[in-house]
Design a protein around this motif. Structure first.
Motif, PDB file in Angstrom:
ATOM      1  N   ASN A  27      46.243  -8.204 -31.189  1.00 53.60           N
ATOM      2  CA  ASN A  27      46.702  -6.922 -31.919  1.00 53.60           C
ATOM      3  C   ASN A  27      46.003  -6.960 -33.548  1.00 53.60           C
ATOM      4  OD1 ASN A  27      48.418  -8.892 -33.233  1.00 53.60           O
ATOM      5  ND2 ASN A  27      49.986  -7.332 -33.191  1.00 53.60           N
ATOM      6  N   ARG A  28      44.992  -7.908 -33.662  1.00 49.59           N
ATOM      7  CA  ARG A  28      44.284  -7.847 -34.946  1.00 49.59           C
ATOM      8  C   ARG A  28      45.329  -8.425 -36.006  1.00 49.59           C
ATOM      9  NH1 ARG A  28      39.500  -3.944 -35.235  1.00 49.59           N
ATOM     10  NH2 ARG A  28      39.437  -4.526 -37.317  1.00 49.59           N
ATOM     11  N   MET A  29      46.225  -9.159 -35.851  1.00 49.40           N
ATOM     12  CA  MET A  29      47.230  -9.411 -36.980  1.00 49.40           C
ATOM     13  C   MET A  29      46.386 -10.548 -37.923  1.00 49.40           C
ATOM     14  SD  MET A  29      49.614  -7.657 -37.035  1.00 49.40           S
ATOM     15  CE  MET A  29      51.447  -7.682 -37.908  1.00 49.40           C
ATOM     16  N   ASN A  30      45.584 -11.206 -37.495  1.00 52.83           N
ATOM     17  CA  ASN A  30      44.824 -12.183 -38.353  1.00 52.83           C
ATOM     18  C   ASN A  30      44.112 -11.583 -39.267  1.00 52.83           C
ATOM     19  OD1 ASN A  30      46.364 -14.483 -37.051  1.00 52.83           O
ATOM     20  ND2 ASN A  30      44.704 -14.501 -35.429  1.00 52.83           N
ATOM     21  N   ASP A  31      43.861 -10.283 -38.968  1.00 51.90           N
ATOM     22  CA  ASP A  31      42.811  -9.455 -39.939  1.00 51.90           C
ATOM     23  C   ASP A  31      43.445  -9.646 -41.394  1.00 51.90           C
ATOM     24  OD1 ASP A  31      41.586  -8.679 -37.905  1.00 51.90           O
ATOM     25  OD2 ASP A  31      41.663  -6.661 -38.206  1.00 51.90           O
ATOM     26  N   LEU A  32      44.787  -9.430 -41.255  1.00 54.27           N
ATOM     27  CA  LEU A  32      45.782  -9.733 -42.768  1.00 54.27           C
ATOM     28  C   LEU A  32      45.359 -11.085 -43.520  1.00 54.27           C
ATOM     29  CD1 LEU A  32      49.176  -8.578 -41.214  1.00 54.27           C
ATOM     30  CD2 LEU A  32      47.041  -7.069 -42.076  1.00 54.27           C
ATOM     31  N   ILE A  33      44.839 -12.129 -42.770  1.00 60.07           N
ATOM     32  CA  ILE A  33      44.773 -13.234 -43.532  1.00 60.07           C
ATOM     33  C   ILE A  33      43.418 -13.335 -44.246  1.00 60.07           C
ATOM     34  CG2 ILE A  33      44.874 -15.937 -43.442  1.00 60.07           C
ATOM     35  CD1 ILE A  33      46.645 -15.233 -40.974  1.00 60.07           C
ATOM     36  N   ASP A  34      43.351 -13.524 -45.314  1.00 61.89           N
ATOM     37  CA  ASP A  34      41.962 -13.741 -46.186  1.00 61.89           C
ATOM     38  C   ASP A  34      41.032 -14.810 -45.422  1.00 61.89           C
ATOM     39  OD1 ASP A  34      42.164 -11.596 -47.782  1.00 61.89           O
ATOM     40  OD2 ASP A  34      42.962 -12.736 -49.571  1.00 61.89           O
ATOM     41  N   GLY A  35      39.821 -14.700 -45.530  1.00 64.26           N
ATOM     42  CA  GLY A  35      38.868 -15.587 -44.975  1.00 64.26           C
ATOM     43  C   GLY A  35      38.872 -16.072 -43.493  1.00 64.26           C
ATOM     44  N   THR A  36      39.378 -15.208 -42.655  1.00 67.38           N
ATOM     45  CA  THR A  36      39.065 -15.654 -41.160  1.00 67.38           C
ATOM     46  C   THR A  36      38.065 -15.250 -40.725  1.00 67.38           C
ATOM     47  OG1 THR A  36      40.491 -13.634 -40.796  1.00 67.38           O
ATOM     48  CG2 THR A  36      41.640 -15.548 -41.024  1.00 67.38           C
ATOM     49  N   ARG A  37      37.520 -15.453 -39.643  1.00 70.01           N
ATOM     50  CA  ARG A  37      36.459 -15.111 -39.107  1.00 70.01           C
ATOM     51  C   ARG A  37      36.135 -15.333 -37.378  1.00 70.01           C
ATOM     52  NH1 ARG A  37      31.360 -17.829 -38.482  1.00 70.01           N
ATOM     53  NH2 ARG A  37      32.501 -19.704 -39.427  1.00 70.01           N
ATOM     54  N   LEU A  38      35.814 -14.296 -36.640  1.00 66.88           N
ATOM     55  CA  LEU A  38      35.982 -14.386 -35.259  1.00 66.88           C
ATOM     56  C   LEU A  38      34.544 -14.311 -34.733  1.00 66.88           C
ATOM     57  CD1 LEU A  38      38.135 -13.620 -32.780  1.00 66.88           C
ATOM     58  CD2 LEU A  38      37.001 -11.735 -32.876  1.00 66.88           C
ATOM     59  N   GLU A  39      34.090 -14.963 -33.577  1.00 64.86           N
ATOM     60  CA  GLU A  39      33.039 -15.253 -32.909  1.00 64.86           C
ATOM     61  C   GLU A  39      33.556 -14.599 -31.281  1.00 64.86           C
ATOM     62  OE1 GLU A  39      30.892 -18.735 -33.549  1.00 64.86           O
ATOM     63  OE2 GLU A  39      30.574 -18.125 -35.354  1.00 64.86           O
ATOM     64  N   GLY A  40      32.748 -13.878 -30.659  1.00 60.47           N
ATOM     65  CA  GLY A  40      32.870 -13.920 -29.296  1.00 60.47           C
ATOM     66  C   GLY A  40      33.595 -12.117 -29.305  1.00 60.47           C
ATOM     67  N   GLU A  41      33.892 -12.074 -28.109  1.00 63.61           N
ATOM     68  CA  GLU A  41      34.667 -10.636 -27.623  1.00 63.61           C
ATOM     69  C   GLU A  41      36.069 -10.545 -27.082  1.00 63.61           C
ATOM     70  OE1 GLU A  41      31.929  -8.596 -24.966  1.00 63.61           O
ATOM     71  OE2 GLU A  41      30.873  -7.780 -26.584  1.00 63.61           O
ATOM     72  N   ILE A  42      36.923  -9.651 -27.534  1.00 60.04           N
ATOM     73  CA  ILE A  42      38.213  -9.654 -26.831  1.00 60.04           C
ATOM     74  C   ILE A  42      38.205  -8.011 -26.516  1.00 60.04           C
ATOM     75  CG2 ILE A  42      40.400  -9.599 -27.361  1.00 60.04           C
ATOM     76  CD1 ILE A  42      40.364 -11.493 -29.465  1.00 60.04           C
ATOM     77  N   LEU A  43      38.331  -7.966 -25.335  1.00 64.04           N
ATOM     78  CA  LEU A  43      38.422  -6.665 -24.500  1.00 64.04           C
ATOM     79  C   LEU A  43      40.011  -6.010 -24.014  1.00 64.04           C
ATOM     80  CD1 LEU A  43      35.214  -6.879 -22.158  1.00 64.04           C
ATOM     81  CD2 LEU A  43      35.365  -6.186 -24.609  1.00 64.04           C
ATOM     82  N   ILE A  44      40.344  -5.053 -24.464  1.00 67.09           N
ATOM     83  CA  ILE A  44      41.480  -4.406 -23.776  1.00 67.09           C
ATOM     84  C   ILE A  44      41.070  -3.067 -23.142  1.00 67.09           C
ATOM     85  CG2 ILE A  44      43.789  -3.694 -24.508  1.00 67.09           C
ATOM     86  CD1 ILE A  44      44.156  -5.683 -26.335  1.00 67.09           C
ATOM     87  N   ASP A  45      41.482  -3.148 -22.040  1.00 65.64           N
ATOM     88  CA  ASP A  45      41.125  -1.712 -21.264  1.00 65.64           C
ATOM     89  C   ASP A  45      39.504  -1.694 -21.429  1.00 65.64           C
ATOM     90  OD1 ASP A  45      43.475  -1.249 -20.293  1.00 65.64           O
ATOM     91  OD2 ASP A  45      44.168  -0.052 -22.353  1.00 65.64           O
ATOM     92  N   GLY A  46      38.846  -2.646 -21.283  1.00 61.27           N
ATOM     93  CA  GLY A  46      37.495  -2.833 -21.382  1.00 61.27           C
ATOM     94  C   GLY A  46      36.706  -2.647 -22.703  1.00 61.27           C
ATOM     95  N   GLU A  47      37.263  -2.216 -23.798  1.00 58.21           N
ATOM     96  CA  GLU A  47      37.003  -1.892 -24.874  1.00 58.21           C
ATOM     97  C   GLU A  47      37.115  -3.037 -25.993  1.00 58.21           C
ATOM     98  OE1 GLU A  47      38.006   1.788 -26.935  1.00 58.21           O
ATOM     99  OE2 GLU A  47      38.223   2.573 -25.068  1.00 58.21           O
ATOM    100  N   ASN A  48      36.076  -3.280 -26.723  1.00 57.29           N
ATOM    101  CA  ASN A  48      36.112  -4.466 -27.653  1.00 57.29           C
ATOM    102  C   ASN A  48      37.180  -4.236 -29.031  1.00 57.29           C
ATOM    103  OD1 ASN A  48      35.804  -6.536 -29.444  1.00 57.29           O
ATOM    104  ND2 ASN A  48      33.572  -6.523 -29.437  1.00 57.29           N
ATOM    105  N   ILE A  49      38.140  -4.746 -28.981  1.00 58.52           N
ATOM    106  CA  ILE A  49      39.164  -4.354 -30.108  1.00 58.52           C
ATOM    107  C   ILE A  49      38.507  -4.645 -31.338  1.00 58.52           C
ATOM    108  CG2 ILE A  49      41.224  -4.252 -28.546  1.00 58.52           C
ATOM    109  CD1 ILE A  49      41.721  -7.134 -29.909  1.00 58.52           C
TER     110      ILE A  49
END
Lengths: 250, 385
Positions: free
Chosen positions: A50-72
């Motif tokens: 649920n993109r809760m980690n967005d709230l933490i400074d300096g985080t980075r994501l690689e790859g894809e997470i799909l919910i109902d086929g959409e990249n969140i």
């Protein structure tokens, strides 16, 4: 189609590589338990959904997470809309310092629902869904802090359900509760399964075995294996999984 | 235990002496020590209010019938007027005939009212000394003129000073509260850690600057700015005072509110965000209600500083004791009045005691505000839990 699909996800807290190449998929209306020792990345993974980690400074994501086929994590995805669809229940009951009614109504109000009749109806149904109605129906105006820990946690689940998500994330929802409250919440999970896709992080092996359809075992930021819960707990593929569930480490 | 008892006793003593001195203004005749007002013995008027005496000497009242006497025009007499009636020779080389001549004048002129020093009062004084009513509390509070050294009668109306204090403080808090809250929200919720670690110590440093320095800053920067912006004859206005006070109150408001906001449990904020609330909704609905008591504390301390602040205000507000109609006029506050005048007021005199009474009023205002805020915030707390 899978409800939630994770493809080659790597996640970093600054320089710290927290999740390594996680790929897994979950079907709609199933309960998936995430198990593993502390610090293995299961909560981090859950909070990616649920993109809760967005709230933490300096985080980075690689790859894809799909919910109902959409990249969140797509640029066009609104994190607030995503969180309406993907509810979350936290480790410790965290009701707002408001009345029981207002706690459940909060999510509706911030999402722009102003019709009082609709709010009231949804609050009542949500509280009934978590089997809390009989206990609180006479004190909806009272502060949520007057409830017991188990009641508060069910209230928090009702609060998450009120905005009508399709996915429910639970981060060790019973770790702060007594056995009776725990079993009430587990019973609740079975009922909620019909309507929601549930992902639950737990330290409690029995809980994973009792309550989930599938289990994923995380270790040191890697997904070791994921399978039907029965398989994981009876004849796991990996030696590490077997060691963990039989209590040899962790 | 002992130290807190001692502190309480000291506070009570300070307040007690303040009020004891302040009460003196209501027990003294409002005429300068060693002077008297006399009228002709045939004049039926025996007693006058301080404000009537002032109007007589300002020639707003020109006939005795207006103050309950006979239909007789009022003739003013001050010591300096003697030369219009008598020559220097008649008064003697060392004014030794002065008392006798005043005596003569008073008996000759039925409409006279004479103000002169005790030492010119003849032994066989034939005039009648006028009784003057004491200043009443109501007059003190509602009087619109503050001329504590006026002759023959001091004007002790504190209304302009109370208004000045309230206007300047209200203006300051109206400026400081929104800016302070915005800054606190920015620092606690939006700014990155690096920015916060840089900005917060700077803001805290602001609290340590002496108020005189703020006064200089106001005088050099804000006063000319206000003068040119609003095209005023003088820039030393209530607004200048409000702005300087707002700057002085900001560090308190920001620091306290920011601390309170940062104390909002993370779980509470995450719960809100997880329900789809935006960051602003979370700030507005979770963070601010949760930190309401800290914000109120910051606001009280800020207002307290604004109302009690002396030096900076004295330097930039222009100090005209006139009831202000807008913030763009010079005003005079209670603390500035006390600071500016206490040094000149004779110890124990009427003026001196009037300044203490002003101190009492200031104390009551701040006490009342604290009480009010305490009541409001305790009610809120009650509602919350």
């Amino acid at each position: 189609m899978h409800k939630i699909e994770t493809k080659n996800v790597n996640f970093f807290y600054g320089e710290n590589h927290a999740l390594h190449d996680i790929s897994l998929a979950m079907k709609a209306n199933t309960i998936t338990a995430l198990i593993g020792p502390s610090g293995c990345g299961k909560s981090t993974y859950l909070r990616l959904l649920n993109r809760m980690n967005d709230l933490i400074d300096g985080t980075r994501l690689e790859g894809e997470i799909l919910i109902d086929g959409e990249n969140i994590y797509d640029k066009n995805t609104n994190a607030y809309d995503l969180r309406k669809n993907v509810g979350m229940v936290f480790q410790k009951p965290n009701p707002f310092p408001k009345s029981i009614f207002e706690n459940v109504a909060y999510g509706l109000k911030v999402n722009g629902i102003t019709d009082k009749a609709v709010i009231e109806e949804r609050v009542h149904t949500s509280i009934q869904q978590v089997a809390l109605w009989d206990e609180v129906k006479d004190k909806l105006k009272k502060s949520a802090f007057e409830l017991s820990g188990g009641q508060q946690q069910r209230l928090c689940i009702a609060r998450a359900l009120a905005v009508q998500p399709s996915v429910l994330l639970m981060d060790e929802p019973t770790s702060a509760l007594d056995p009776i409250s725990t079993s009430k919440i587990e019973e609740l999970l079975f009922e909620l399964k019909n309507k929601y896709t549930i992902v639950i992080v737990t330290h409690n092996m029995q809980q994973a075995a009792r309550a989930s359809d599938n289990t994923a075992f995380f270790y040191m930021g890697r997904l070791i294996e994921m399978d039907k819960t029965k398989t994981i707990f009876t004849k796991p593929n990996q030696k590490q999984t077997e060691d963990y569930i039989t209590g040899r480490f962790g | 235990m002992l130290s807190s008892a001692a502190t309480s006793i000291i506070v009570v003593l300070i307040v007690f002496f303040l009020f004891m001195e302040g009460a003196g203004v209501f027990t003294k005749k409002p005429i300068e020590d060693g002077f008297l007002l006399a009228v002709s013995p045939s004049n039926p008027v025996k007693k006058l209010e301080p404000s009537q005496i002032k109007d007589i000497f300002d020639q707003k009242i020109t006939n005795w019938k207006e103050v309950g006497g006979k239909d007789e025009p009022i003739v003013l007499f001050r010591t300096s007027d003697i030369s219009t009636y008598y020559t220097d020779e008649e008064l003697g080389e060392n004014f030794e005939f002065f008392p006798a001549k005043i005596n003569e004048l008073i008996s000759k002129q039925p409409g006279i009212i004479a103000f002169f020093s005790d030492k010119y009062k003849a032994e066989n004084f034939s005039g009648r000394e006028l009784e003057i009513n004491k200043i009443k509390v109501f007059e003190f509070l509602s009087g619109e003129e503050w001329f504590p050294t006026a002759q023959p009668i001091a004007q002790m109306g504190v209304k302009p000073l109370i208004y000045g204090t309230l206007w300047v403080s209200l203006g300051a808090i109206l400026i400081a509260l929104p800016i302070g809250l915005a800054a606190a929200i920015f620092l606690s919720e939006i700014a990155r850690k690096k920015v916060r670690n840089l900005v917060k110590p700077l803001i805290e440093l602001l609290a340590g600057i002496p108020s005189v320095v703020y006064g200089f800053f106001g005088l050099v920067v804000i006063v000319p700015l206000i003068q040119s912006t609003f095209n005023l004859p003088v820039g030393e206005t209530g607004l200048a005072g409000s702005v300087v006070l707002a700057i002085m109150a900001l560090p308190t408001i920001i620091t306290l509110s920011e601390d309170a906001m940062r104390n909002t449990p993370r779980a509470m904020k995450e719960a809100s965000l997880a329900l789809g609330a935006s960051q602003w909704q979370t700030i507005y609905k979770v963070v601010i209600p949760h930190s309401a008591s800290g914000i109120t504390a910051g606001a009280i301390l800020g207002i307290g500083r604004a109302i009690g602040e002396t030096m900076a205000v004295l330097m930039v507000t222009g100090n005209a004791a006139v009831i202000p109609h807008t913030l763009l006029e010079p005003v005079r506050t209670i603390p500035a009045t006390i600071a500016a005048e206490l040094g000149e007021a004779p110890n124990g005199g009427l003026h001196y005691e009037a300044l203490f009474a002003l101190g009492c009023i200031l104390f009551i205002i701040t006490f009342g505000i604290n009480l009010l805020v305490e009541l409001v915030s305790s009610k809120q707390k009650h509602k919350k839990h």
